[in-house]
Write a protein that holds these residues in place. Structure first.
Motif, PDB file in Angstrom:
ATOM      1  N   ARG A  86     -19.516  11.294 -14.174  1.00 13.49           N
ATOM      2  CA  ARG A  86     -19.040  10.020 -14.300  1.00 13.49           C
ATOM      3  C   ARG A  86     -17.556   9.979 -14.188  1.00 13.49           C
ATOM      4  O   ARG A  86     -16.979   9.097 -13.444  1.00 13.49           O
ATOM      5  CB  ARG A  86     -19.265   9.670 -15.717  1.00 13.49           C
ATOM      6  N   SER A  87     -16.833  11.250 -14.431  1.00 16.55           N
ATOM      7  CA  SER A  87     -15.277  11.197 -14.177  1.00 16.55           C
ATOM      8  C   SER A  87     -14.894  11.592 -12.777  1.00 16.55           C
ATOM      9  O   SER A  87     -13.792  11.160 -12.225  1.00 16.55           O
ATOM     10  CB  SER A  87     -14.700  12.210 -15.160  1.00 16.55           C
ATOM     11  N   LEU A  88     -15.710  12.437 -12.246  1.00 10.94           N
ATOM     12  CA  LEU A  88     -15.088  13.135 -10.848  1.00 10.94           C
ATOM     13  C   LEU A  88     -14.900  11.788  -9.579  1.00 10.94           C
ATOM     14  O   LEU A  88     -13.966  12.026  -8.724  1.00 10.94           O
ATOM     15  CB  LEU A  88     -16.140  14.043 -10.099  1.00 10.94           C
ATOM     16  N   PRO A  89     -15.604  10.813  -9.608  1.00 10.19           N
ATOM     17  CA  PRO A  89     -14.969   9.807  -8.729  1.00 10.19           C
ATOM     18  C   PRO A  89     -13.667   9.463  -8.852  1.00 10.19           C
ATOM     19  O   PRO A  89     -13.043   8.750  -8.202  1.00 10.19           O
ATOM     20  CB  PRO A  89     -16.076   8.776  -8.930  1.00 10.19           C
ATOM     21  N   TRP A  90     -13.127   9.331 -10.168  1.00  9.32           N
ATOM     22  CA  TRP A  90     -11.723   9.229 -10.410  1.00  9.32           C
ATOM     23  C   TRP A  90     -10.690  10.206 -10.319  1.00  9.32           C
ATOM     24  O   TRP A  90      -9.719  10.048  -9.954  1.00  9.32           O
ATOM     25  CB  TRP A  90     -11.719   8.626 -11.874  1.00  9.32           C
ATOM     26  N   VAL A  91     -11.349  11.474 -10.576  1.00  5.70           N
ATOM     27  CA  VAL A  91     -10.530  12.757 -10.797  1.00  5.70           C
ATOM     28  C   VAL A  91     -10.147  13.248  -9.302  1.00  5.70           C
ATOM     29  O   VAL A  91      -9.184  13.851  -8.786  1.00  5.70           O
ATOM     30  CB  VAL A  91     -11.143  13.752 -11.507  1.00  5.70           C
ATOM     31  N   LEU A  92     -11.336  13.326  -8.292  1.00  7.63           N
ATOM     32  CA  LEU A  92     -11.220  14.036  -7.150  1.00  7.63           C
ATOM     33  C   LEU A  92     -10.161  13.714  -6.197  1.00  7.63           C
ATOM     34  O   LEU A  92      -9.780  14.130  -5.419  1.00  7.63           O
ATOM     35  CB  LEU A  92     -12.396  14.439  -6.589  1.00  7.63           C
ATOM     36  N   PRO A  93     -10.483  12.215  -5.895  1.00 10.53           N
ATOM     37  CA  PRO A  93      -9.672  11.388  -4.617  1.00 10.53           C
ATOM     38  C   PRO A  93      -8.066  11.730  -4.733  1.00 10.53           C
ATOM     39  O   PRO A  93      -7.571  12.100  -3.760  1.00 10.53           O
ATOM     40  CB  PRO A  93     -10.078  10.084  -4.527  1.00 10.53           C
ATOM     41  N   PRO A  94      -7.571  11.506  -5.877  1.00  4.86           N
ATOM     42  CA  PRO A  94      -5.982  12.046  -6.260  1.00  4.86           C
ATOM     43  C   PRO A  94      -5.821  13.414  -5.862  1.00  4.86           C
ATOM     44  O   PRO A  94      -4.436  13.733  -5.229  1.00  4.86           O
ATOM     45  CB  PRO A  94      -5.659  11.606  -7.500  1.00  4.86           C
ATOM     46  N   LEU A  95      -6.632  14.299  -6.295  1.00  6.26           N
ATOM     47  CA  LEU A  95      -6.498  15.490  -5.995  1.00  6.26           C
ATOM     48  C   LEU A  95      -6.406  15.876  -4.595  1.00  6.26           C
ATOM     49  O   LEU A  95      -5.498  16.893  -4.060  1.00  6.26           O
ATOM     50  CB  LEU A  95      -7.358  16.596  -6.841  1.00  6.26           C
ATOM     51  N   PHE A  96      -7.328  15.411  -3.884  1.00  3.92           N
ATOM     52  CA  PHE A  96      -7.219  15.758  -2.404  1.00  3.92           C
ATOM     53  C   PHE A  96      -6.000  15.492  -1.816  1.00  3.92           C
ATOM     54  O   PHE A  96      -5.603  15.852  -0.659  1.00  3.92           O
ATOM     55  CB  PHE A  96      -8.705  15.051  -1.848  1.00  3.92           C
ATOM     56  N   GLU A  97      -5.496  14.155  -2.431  1.00  4.77           N
ATOM     57  CA  GLU A  97      -4.045  14.017  -1.747  1.00  4.77           C
ATOM     58  C   GLU A  97      -2.821  14.692  -2.104  1.00  4.77           C
ATOM     59  O   GLU A  97      -2.153  15.132  -1.302  1.00  4.77           O
ATOM     60  CB  GLU A  97      -3.793  12.518  -2.120  1.00  4.77           C
ATOM     61  N   ALA A  98      -3.261  15.294  -3.131  1.00  6.72           N
ATOM     62  CA  ALA A  98      -2.036  16.091  -3.876  1.00  6.72           C
ATOM     63  C   ALA A  98      -1.947  17.586  -3.563  1.00  6.72           C
ATOM     64  O   ALA A  98      -0.791  18.240  -3.589  1.00  6.72           O
ATOM     65  CB  ALA A  98      -2.049  16.065  -5.499  1.00  6.72           C
ATOM     66  N   VAL A  99      -3.065  18.215  -3.250  1.00  9.36           N
ATOM     67  CA  VAL A  99      -3.110  19.883  -2.993  1.00  9.36           C
ATOM     68  C   VAL A  99      -3.922  20.153  -1.908  1.00  9.36           C
ATOM     69  O   VAL A  99      -4.571  19.232  -1.122  1.00  9.36           O
ATOM     70  CB  VAL A  99      -3.715  20.438  -4.276  1.00  9.36           C
ATOM     71  N   GLN A 100      -3.797  21.349  -1.424  1.00 12.90           N
ATOM     72  CA  GLN A 100      -4.211  21.836  -0.053  1.00 12.90           C
ATOM     73  C   GLN A 100      -5.902  22.009  -0.334  1.00 12.90           C
ATOM     74  O   GLN A 100      -6.501  21.698   0.535  1.00 12.90           O
ATOM     75  CB  GLN A 100      -3.728  23.189   0.282  1.00 12.90           C
TER      76      GLN A 100
END
Length: 330
Positions: free
Chosen positions: A43-57
């Protein structure tokens, strides 16, 4: 294994799950990899992952026996974000001891211990820095930009990065509550050297930090931690009896009290909890909080203790030092 790596074996002699840990972060590739140890976070990963892909390698998702399709959701979100080549999904198929007495009773070198689980998970990192992340933590736009900048700022230094996170209790798609009385600051970004392994400590695991490392604390407003009122947010603990038993677990006691007050419709009984309702033009309250509401809030977001109602009265009711000394047992 090469001389550049430290081998950690487990008591169960399951050699497919031995840990190969880098000795020197400087021998790793530049950049930051975020590591998420998850169980049933679809349930949470659609909120969690997209910002992380922008933030880290790179992002590593370690699934610990999910039954809700968490790994498939992670892959789908990565594909939709154009980041499938920057995601690693792997599985850890063992029951992991829950925080508290169960963790303390489990040998550190067992595959069932939190510290061993963390070391195995983070050993998938091939960049110089790793970022501990949870499957329910969502970066704001400011958070994305901050961590994206860190990836190059850390290249020539040895530092550990701490960040406050804000608990967001989600009631529905439209309504959530933010606790502005609870401050939770943890260290999230670490070099991947031998001196930065996880060890068994207190009610949970802890990552070692050598004296020479610089410590940097990021500002508030960069991240929220999702807590759904229709779920069991404390199943990774043995039970609530340990909450508040030591200064280390006072935060969990506050979290427990707020969660159950909101779940039972007693929001008006808890000071420091702000109700947030998303406007009609936002698809979800999580989007509204991370993209609009939280960035607009005056800093500090967390209300300092000395500015909370009743603080002055508490001070006047505390006995003077001389009185306490005279009343103390001898």
């Amino acid at each position: 294994m090469t001389d550049n790596h430290l081998l950690l074996s487990n008591l169960e002699e399951l050699h497919d799950f031995d840990v190969s840990w880098p000795r020197d972060f400087r021998a790793q590739k530049p950049g930051v990899t975020s590591v998420l140890r998850v169980k049933n976070e679809a349930r949470s990963l659609p909120w969690v992952l997209p910002p992380l892909f922008e933030a880290v390698q790179h992002v590593v998702v370690v699934d610990n026996q999910s039954d809700d399709g968490t790994p498939d959701v992670a892959r789908r979100v990565a594909e939709e974000s154009g980041a499938a080549d920057r995601l690693t999904v792997t599985a850890y198929p063992f029951d992991v001891s829950r925080c508290g007495a169960e963790h303390l009773a489990t040998p550190e070198a067992s595959v069932h211990n939190l510290a061993y689980f963390y070391n195995w998970s983070f050993a998938h990192v091939d960049t110089a820095y790793s970022m501990k992340w949870d499957g329910d933590m969502v970066l704001t736009r400011e958070g994305i930009e901050t961590y994206a900048d860190l990836s190059w700022q850390l290249e020539s230094v040895e530092a550990v990065i701490a960040m406050p996170r804000h608990p967001l209790f989600v009631e529905s798609d439209r309504v959530a509550y933010l606790d502005v009385y609870m401050i939770n600051v943890e260290e999230y970004v670490f070099p991947m050297g031998e001196a930065y392994r996880h060890v068994k400590a207190y009610e949970w695991e802890m990552r070692m930090v050598p004296r020479q490392a610089r410590r940097v604390r990021l500002p508030e407003g960069l991240c929220v931690e999702l807590k759904y009122l229709d779920s069991d947010e404390f199943d990774h603990w043995v039970g609530p009896d340990a909450f508040g038993a030591t200064p280390r677990t006072m935060r969990k006691l506050r979290e427990w009290e707020v969660f159950h007050a909101l779940k039972e419709g007693r929001a008006d009984e808890i000071e420091g909890v702000v109700r947030i309702e998303a406007p009609a033009d936002y698809d979800h309250v999580i989007t509204y909080v991370t993209q609009s509401w939280l960035p607009r809030q005056q800093r500090p977001i967390t209300v300092p203790v000395d500015q909370r109602p009743g603080f002055a009265e508490e001070l006047t009711s505390v006995p003077k030092a001389a009185d306490k000394a005279s009343a103390a047992p001898r």
